[in-house]
Design an enzyme around this catalytic site. Structure first.
Site, mmCIF file in Angstrom:
data_model
loop_
_atom_site.group_PDB
_atom_site.id
_atom_site.type_symbol
_atom_site.label_atom_id
_atom_site.label_comp_id
_atom_site.label_asym_id
_atom_site.label_seq_id
_atom_site.Cartn_x
_atom_site.Cartn_y
_atom_site.Cartn_z
ATOM 1 N N HIS A 29 0.851 -1.185 0.000
ATOM 2 C CA HIS A 29 0.000 0.000 0.000
ATOM 3 C C HIS A 29 0.891 1.240 0.000
ATOM 4 C CE1 HIS A 29 -2.827 3.060 1.503
ATOM 5 N NE2 HIS A 29 -3.702 2.341 0.813
ATOM 6 N N ASP B 208 -7.893 -4.925 -0.348
ATOM 7 C CA ASP B 208 -8.331 -5.650 -1.544
ATOM 8 C C ASP B 208 -8.003 -7.133 -1.485
ATOM 9 O OD1 ASP B 208 -9.468 -3.512 -2.843
ATOM 10 O OD2 ASP B 208 -7.542 -2.846 -3.651
HETATM 11 C C1 LIG Z 1 -0.184 -0.549 -3.878
HETATM 12 C C2 LIG Z 1 1.183 -0.371 -4.511
HETATM 13 C C3 LIG Z 1 0.994 0.252 -5.921
HETATM 14 C C4 LIG Z 1 2.017 0.557 -3.638
HETATM 15 O O1 LIG Z 1 3.257 0.718 -4.258
HETATM 16 P P1 LIG Z 1 4.389 1.640 -3.626
HETATM 17 O O2 LIG Z 1 3.755 2.900 -3.133
HETATM 18 O O3 LIG Z 1 5.484 1.734 -4.630
HETATM 19 O O4 LIG Z 1 4.791 0.771 -2.342
HETATM 20 P P2 LIG Z 1 6.231 0.486 -1.721
HETATM 21 O O5 LIG Z 1 7.006 1.758 -1.622
HETATM 22 O O6 LIG Z 1 6.014 -0.259 -0.467
HETATM 23 O O7 LIG Z 1 6.937 -0.486 -2.762
HETATM 24 C C5 LIG Z 1 8.313 -0.751 -2.704
HETATM 25 C C6 LIG Z 1 8.677 -1.679 -3.836
HETATM 26 O O8 LIG Z 1 8.004 -2.923 -3.672
HETATM 27 C C7 LIG Z 1 7.237 -3.230 -4.805
HETATM 28 N N1 LIG Z 1 6.003 -3.836 -4.413
HETATM 29 C C8 LIG Z 1 5.121 -3.361 -3.504
HETATM 30 N N2 LIG Z 1 4.048 -4.164 -3.443
HETATM 31 C C9 LIG Z 1 4.271 -5.167 -4.320
HETATM 32 C C10 LIG Z 1 3.556 -6.309 -4.694
HETATM 33 N N3 LIG Z 1 2.366 -6.571 -4.181
HETATM 34 N N4 LIG Z 1 4.078 -7.152 -5.611
HETATM 35 C C11 LIG Z 1 5.276 -6.892 -6.145
HETATM 36 N N5 LIG Z 1 6.015 -5.817 -5.853
HETATM 37 C C12 LIG Z 1 5.516 -4.966 -4.934
HETATM 38 C C13 LIG Z 1 6.986 -1.876 -5.457
HETATM 39 O O9 LIG Z 1 6.698 -1.999 -6.839
HETATM 40 C C14 LIG Z 1 8.298 -1.169 -5.203
HETATM 41 O O10 LIG Z 1 9.270 -1.669 -6.069
HETATM 42 P P3 LIG Z 1 9.930 -0.712 -7.198
HETATM 43 O O11 LIG Z 1 10.510 0.452 -6.449
HETATM 44 O O12 LIG Z 1 10.911 -1.610 -7.843
HETATM 45 O O13 LIG Z 1 8.783 -0.305 -8.088
HETATM 46 C C15 LIG Z 1 1.913 -1.719 -4.611
HETATM 47 O O14 LIG Z 1 2.086 -2.252 -3.326
HETATM 48 C C16 LIG Z 1 1.209 -2.703 -5.509
HETATM 49 O O15 LIG Z 1 1.316 -2.615 -6.729
HETATM 50 N N6 LIG Z 1 0.489 -3.698 -4.918
HETATM 51 C C17 LIG Z 1 -0.211 -4.697 -5.684
HETATM 52 C C18 LIG Z 1 -1.502 -4.127 -6.272
HETATM 53 C C19 LIG Z 1 -2.541 -3.874 -5.182
HETATM 54 O O16 LIG Z 1 -2.833 -4.731 -4.373
HETATM 55 N N7 LIG Z 1 -3.142 -2.661 -5.226
HETATM 56 C C20 LIG Z 1 -4.183 -2.280 -4.285
HETATM 57 C C21 LIG Z 1 -3.739 -1.199 -3.363
HETATM 58 S S1 LIG Z 1 -4.972 -0.819 -2.155
#
Ligand SMILES: CC(C)(COP(=O)(O)OP(=O)(O)OC[C@H]1O[C@@H](n2cnc3c(N)ncnc32)[C@H](O)[C@@H]1OP(=O)(O)O)[C@@H](O)C(=O)NCCC(=O)NCCS
Length: 448
Positions: free
Chosen positions: A325, A384
């Site tokens: 998140h 979700d």
């Molecule tokens: C929600 C989301 C977009 C937040 O991303 P963020 O703000 O970049 O979160 P973080 O800073 O914790 O992420 C750090 C790294 O871990 C990765 N990461 C975080 N959640 C991940 C997941 N579920 N699967 C794979 N990689 C993930 C990010 O892409 C980021 O890597 P990067 O810098 O190489 O792009 C991300 O966690 C995600 O895509 N989750 C899966 C989709 C989802 O469930 N969305 C609903 C949100 S309510």
């Protein structure tokens, strides 16, 4: 020779791509916060709100659990108020978010009664708007209907607070109708299903009305209605910075009408980076269930999750959907509340083994992601992760997962629109620095 249409479009699009790409080093040079986030992924401060707050950790405790606050109150306390009493909480939540105060017993009964009376669409609207212009996407169908409702409102452009409050209450009341009827129109037109339209019942809650109108036989159990109601409460508000609430602030700040502002928020929520993730979680689990032979075996589950991260499984996006998140780190409070309640329904529906599989993925995925990705903060299961599973247990079609989110979040959007108007803010207008080189205009006759 004249190019075919697709060749012409491809050429224009290649030119647009080439002339649009910005050298990524310039973002650091001009200190541009991409996505309005700082280097650690934290949102830049863009406004002040009194409606909701999303806290990654309690103050002074960098590893503590996440908190969600509605009008200063912890969501856990709100849920602990209505859930044990076996009464729905969504209408109370709407009243709280809109007015800023918890209603007393008489005020709550009055709010529910009035909302029930507002669950009406203009004469022939179902036929003329929803059935005639059915769409393959329920979010688009709803947005189109919201814009159409403008036509029936004699004071559509009046942005005085009482009038906007009236419009918002009517939208909160009619969103379940727009969602369900759009789905029925779609199933009838595109899937050859029978068309059964049940009118709403004023005495039923929002969640009960949704199930009553969705199901041909109108039947649902009290536990089903209670869990859907809980999901609505948990999705009703998430601060001013989430993409659709921020959209509501941006569009409202131009002083446009309520229908235009809410249709824009719908467009934002539809995106898979925002409201569309729960359907992805369910689809991902369908593949996982097929590919992992022994659901109780950590190693086998880990192998599948590792393949997801290596873009070798499911949609090859490299994501484990439902985990992570933008703000929460150690935990998402909504997930914890929802998980505890879904366990009861999973047992009732005889799918305890699948519930265990969800719990296993929830436990294993954060460590794997931490291992494979650059982490600024921890990741955990987001709301979700379980909401899609819940909707599946309720036999709700995937097409309606994001519309349910909208049915809940219209409460938050309404409160944010009213807040933007109440503060008489300036039009939101951030700056974009042009990094295009200056060029000389070449007259048409001189161009190659
Ligand atoms: C929600 C989301 C977009 C937040 O991303 P963020 O703000 O970049 O979160 P973080 O800073 O914790 O992420 C750090 C790294 O871990 C990765 N990461 C975080 N959640 C991940 C997941 N579920 N699967 C794979 N990689 C993930 C990010 O892409 C980021 O890597 P990067 O810098 O190489 O792009 C991300 O966690 C995600 O895509 N989750 C899966 C989709 C989802 O469930 N969305 C609903 C949100 S309510």
């Amino acid at each position: 020779m004249k190019k075919s249409e697709s060749e012409w479009i491809d050429q224009l699009s290649a030119m647009a791509t080439a002339s649009s790409q910005v050298d990524s080093s310039l973002y650091a040079k001009y200190d541009v916060k991409r996505g309005l986030r700082d280097i650690n992924g934290k949102g830049v401060l863009a406004g002040l709100t009194q409606i909701g707050d999303v806290q990654a950790h309690p103050e002074g405790d960098a590893t503590g659990p996440g908190h969600l606050i509605y009008r200063g109150m912890d969501i856990e306390d709100l849920v602990a108020g209505f859930l044990p009493e076996g009464r729905p909480g969504f209408e109370e939540t709407c009243s709280l978010l809109l007015s800023g105060e918890l209603p007393n017993r008489a005020e709550l009964a009055d709010f529910r009664e009035r909302l029930g009376a507002y669950r009406l669409l203009p004469d022939d609207f179902v036929h003329d708007s929803l059935l005639k212009l059915s769409s393959r996407d329920m979010m688009n169908a709803m947005a189109q209907s919201i814009l159409a409702l403008y036509v029936f409102d004699a004071r559509a452009d009046d942005t005085s607070l009482p009038n906007v409050m009236r419009q918002c209450l009517r939208l909160i009341a009619t969103f379940p109708l727009l969602a369900v009827y759009s789905f029925h129109a779609y199933s009838y037109r595109y899937a050859g299903k029978s068309l059964v339209i049940h009118g709403p019942k004023p005495e039923l809650s929002t969640a009960e009305n949704f199930l009553h109108m969705l199901r041909h036989d109108s039947r649902y159990t009290p536990l089903e209605a209670q869990l859907l109601d809980l999901a609505l409460v948990l999705h009703a508000e998430h601060g001013g910075g989430n993409n659709s609430s921020f959209t509501t602030h941006v569009v409202t700040s131009s002083l446009t009408d309520t229908y235009s502002a809410i249709a824009a928020a719908m467009g934002s929520l539809k995106g898979p980076r925002h409201g569309g993730a729960n359907a992805k979680v369910v689809a991902m689990f369908e593949e996982l269930k097929r590919e992992v032979k022994d659901w109780g075996n950590d190693r086998q589950v880990e192998d599948y999750l590792a393949r997801l991260l290596k873009k070798e499984a499911f949609d090859r996006a490299g994501l484990i959907y439902g985990i992570g998140h933008a703000v929460y780190s150690t935990s998402d409070p909504r997930t914890i509340i929802l998980r505890e309640q879904i366990e009861k329904l999973a047992a009732e529906k005889g799918v305890a083994e699948e519930m265990d599989l969800y719990r296993r993925v929830e436990r294993l995925a954060p460590e794997l992601i931490g291992h494979e990705r650059k982490m600024y903060k921890g990741v955990s299961a987001n709301v979700d992760f379980y909401s899609g599973f819940l909707y599946r247990l309720l036999d709700i079609p995937a097409e309606l997962f994001t519309p349910i989110f909208a049915m809940a979040r219209i409460a938050g959007w309404s409160a944010h629109r009213l807040e933007e108007l109440a503060n008489g803010g300036k039009i939101i207008r951030p700056a974009y620095k042009s990094v295009a080189p200056r060029r000389v205009y070449v007259p048409l006759a001189a161009r190659a």
